[in-house]
Design a protein around this motif. Structure first.
Motif, short mmCIF file in Angstrom:
data_model
loop_
_atom_site.label_atom_id
_atom_site.label_comp_id
_atom_site.label_asym_id
_atom_site.label_seq_id
_atom_site.Cartn_x
_atom_site.Cartn_y
_atom_site.Cartn_z
N VAL A 150 1.75 3.69 -4.70
CA VAL A 150 0.92 3.11 -3.64
C VAL A 150 -0.43 3.81 -3.49
N MET A 151 -0.70 4.81 -4.33
CA MET A 151 -1.99 5.49 -4.24
C MET A 151 -3.10 4.58 -4.74
N VAL A 152 -4.23 4.59 -4.03
CA VAL A 152 -5.37 3.75 -4.40
C VAL A 152 -6.64 4.59 -4.40
N GLY A 153 -7.62 4.14 -5.17
CA GLY A 153 -8.90 4.82 -5.21
C GLY A 153 -8.85 6.12 -5.99
N ASN A 154 -10.02 6.71 -6.12
CA ASN A 154 -10.18 7.99 -6.81
C ASN A 154 -10.31 9.09 -5.77
N PRO A 155 -9.32 9.97 -5.65
CA PRO A 155 -9.40 11.01 -4.61
C PRO A 155 -10.67 11.85 -4.69
N LEU A 158 -13.30 9.56 -3.11
CA LEU A 158 -13.01 9.28 -1.70
C LEU A 158 -13.05 10.53 -0.84
N GLY A 159 -12.65 11.65 -1.45
CA GLY A 159 -12.52 12.89 -0.68
C GLY A 159 -11.25 12.93 0.14
N VAL A 160 -10.34 12.00 -0.10
CA VAL A 160 -9.05 11.95 0.58
C VAL A 160 -8.01 11.40 -0.39
N LEU A 161 -6.75 11.61 -0.06
CA LEU A 161 -5.67 10.87 -0.70
C LEU A 161 -5.49 9.58 0.10
N ARG A 162 -5.42 8.45 -0.59
CA ARG A 162 -5.26 7.18 0.12
C ARG A 162 -4.09 6.40 -0.45
N ALA A 163 -3.25 5.90 0.44
CA ALA A 163 -2.07 5.14 0.03
C ALA A 163 -2.06 3.79 0.74
N ASN A 164 -1.63 2.79 0.02
CA ASN A 164 -1.49 1.45 0.62
C ASN A 164 -0.03 1.24 1.01
N PHE A 165 0.31 1.70 2.20
CA PHE A 165 1.68 1.56 2.67
C PHE A 165 2.00 0.14 3.13
N ARG A 166 1.00 -0.74 3.14
CA ARG A 166 1.23 -2.11 3.56
C ARG A 166 1.47 -3.03 2.37
N THR A 167 1.85 -2.46 1.26
CA THR A 167 2.23 -3.27 0.11
C THR A 167 3.45 -4.13 0.45
N ALA A 168 3.53 -5.28 -0.19
CA ALA A 168 4.70 -6.14 -0.03
C ALA A 168 5.53 -6.20 -1.30
N ASP A 169 5.20 -5.38 -2.27
CA ASP A 169 5.92 -5.36 -3.54
C ASP A 169 7.35 -4.87 -3.31
N PRO A 170 8.37 -5.69 -3.55
CA PRO A 170 9.75 -5.30 -3.27
C PRO A 170 10.19 -4.05 -4.03
N PRO A 198 -2.98 5.57 6.20
CA PRO A 198 -3.28 5.49 4.77
C PRO A 198 -3.87 6.75 4.16
N ASP A 199 -4.51 7.60 4.95
CA ASP A 199 -5.23 8.75 4.38
C ASP A 199 -4.57 10.08 4.70
N GLU A 200 -4.70 11.00 3.75
CA GLU A 200 -4.28 12.40 3.94
C GLU A 200 -5.33 13.29 3.28
N ASN A 201 -5.52 14.50 3.82
CA ASN A 201 -6.55 15.35 3.22
C ASN A 201 -6.08 15.97 1.91
N LEU A 202 -7.05 16.40 1.13
CA LEU A 202 -6.78 16.89 -0.21
C LEU A 202 -6.41 18.37 -0.24
N ASP A 203 -6.78 19.12 0.77
CA ASP A 203 -6.70 20.58 0.71
C ASP A 203 -5.30 21.09 1.02
#
Length: 287
Positions: A150-155, A158-170, A198-203
């Motif tokens: 579920v990770m999206v984008g380039n950390p 972006l300067g963050v970790l980003r996840a798409n927790f709203r996926t509907a993929d079973p 969706p976001d968490e810091n990298l450090d």
């Protein structure tokens, strides 16, 4: 005096997930404070592209409030909360998962503010930087496929970790459930998933950001093992305990065990609340 439990969330989480546990603690006569680390809770970023219908391209590039937020910022914020809580009496610090990093460094810096620290399947690096533990045998059984999917984008951009927790993929949802709440119902899992941000810091700190015997090691401490945790496997939890005990053999962990996954103790919090209430009643030596 009754202690104040200060609850510290893990990655992609916030204070909201502690509400059922706080209710149980309150019914047992205990006060508690659930912390939102910087950029979490109502300070979190939920890009418009995260809403339905989602825009995957925009979601991968939209700025987030957590960019530039460091582990040191988390520690400073937590210390401010601990200072306020300490005015009212004893403080029991309860970190979960990645929240253990922030709690450990706060304990290094201000052990005077903490009367007991209770790790609940949480990171407490002693021998290695936290990132290095992922290459150790104890993490071989960790289930990271769901989160990775579920990770999206380039950390780095972006300067963050980003996840798409709203996926509907079973398949992805099934993988996430297996990693975090395999022992919960599908409905419970979806409710909890929707409390994630969706976001968490990298450090995650530096090699120096580990438990220190002269400060952290003076605080009475407990570790609550979660037996079915697929995110932070029991073998690694036990390693955290062994390393801490070796660092300060005269002040070992008081160890408790709950049957359940990484999140089950928050979905069904009554057993955990009873354990915490029992730990709060221990004398300062933990005996």
């Amino acid at each position: 005096m009754q202690p104040t439990f200060v609850l510290v969330h893990g990655a992609f989480a916030n204070s909201f997930s502690f509400a059922p546990l706080q209710a149980e603690l309150g019914l047992l006569g205990h006060r508690s404070v659930a912390v939102d680390l910087p950029g979490h809770g109502f300070a979190a970023t939920y890009p418009r592209a995260y809403q339905a219908p989602q825009d995957p391209e925009e979601l991968a590039t939209a700025p987030g409030a957590l960019k530039g937020v460091t582990l040191a910022d988390n520690v400073a914020h937590l210390i401010g909360v601990l200072e306020r809580a300490k005015r009212n009496g004893p403080v029991v610090l309860v970190p979960h998962s990645r929240g253990g990093l922030t709690a450990t460094l706060a304990a290094n810096r201000r052990p005077d503010l903490i009367d007991r620290i209770v790790y609940v399947s949480a990171w407490c690096p002693v021998d290695l930087p936290v990132g290095a533990y992922y290459a150790e045998p104890e993490m071989a059984g960790a289930d990271t496929t769901g989160l990775a999917s579920v990770m999206v984008g380039n950390p780095a951009e972006l300067g963050v970790l980003r996840a798409n927790f709203r996926t509907a993929d079973p398949a992805v949802l099934a993988s996430l459930k297996a990693a975090f709440l395999a022992d919960g119902t599908d409905e419970e899992f979806l409710v909890f998933l929707n409390t994630f941000q969706p976001d968490e810091n990298l450090d995650t700190g530096t090699p120096e950001d580990r438990a220190r015997a002269d400060t952290w090691g003076r605080i009475p401490r407990s570790y609550v093992r979660l037996t079915e945790d697929a995110g932070l496997p029991l073998a690694m939890q036990d390693r955290m305990i062994r390393e801490g005990d070796a660092l300060t053999p005269d002040n070992p962990y008081d160890v408790r065990t709950l049957t359940g996954s990484h999140l089950k103790w928050l979905v069904d919090p009554a057993p955990a609340a009873r354990v915490l209430a029992d730990l709060a009643a221990l004398p300062p030596t933990g005996k």
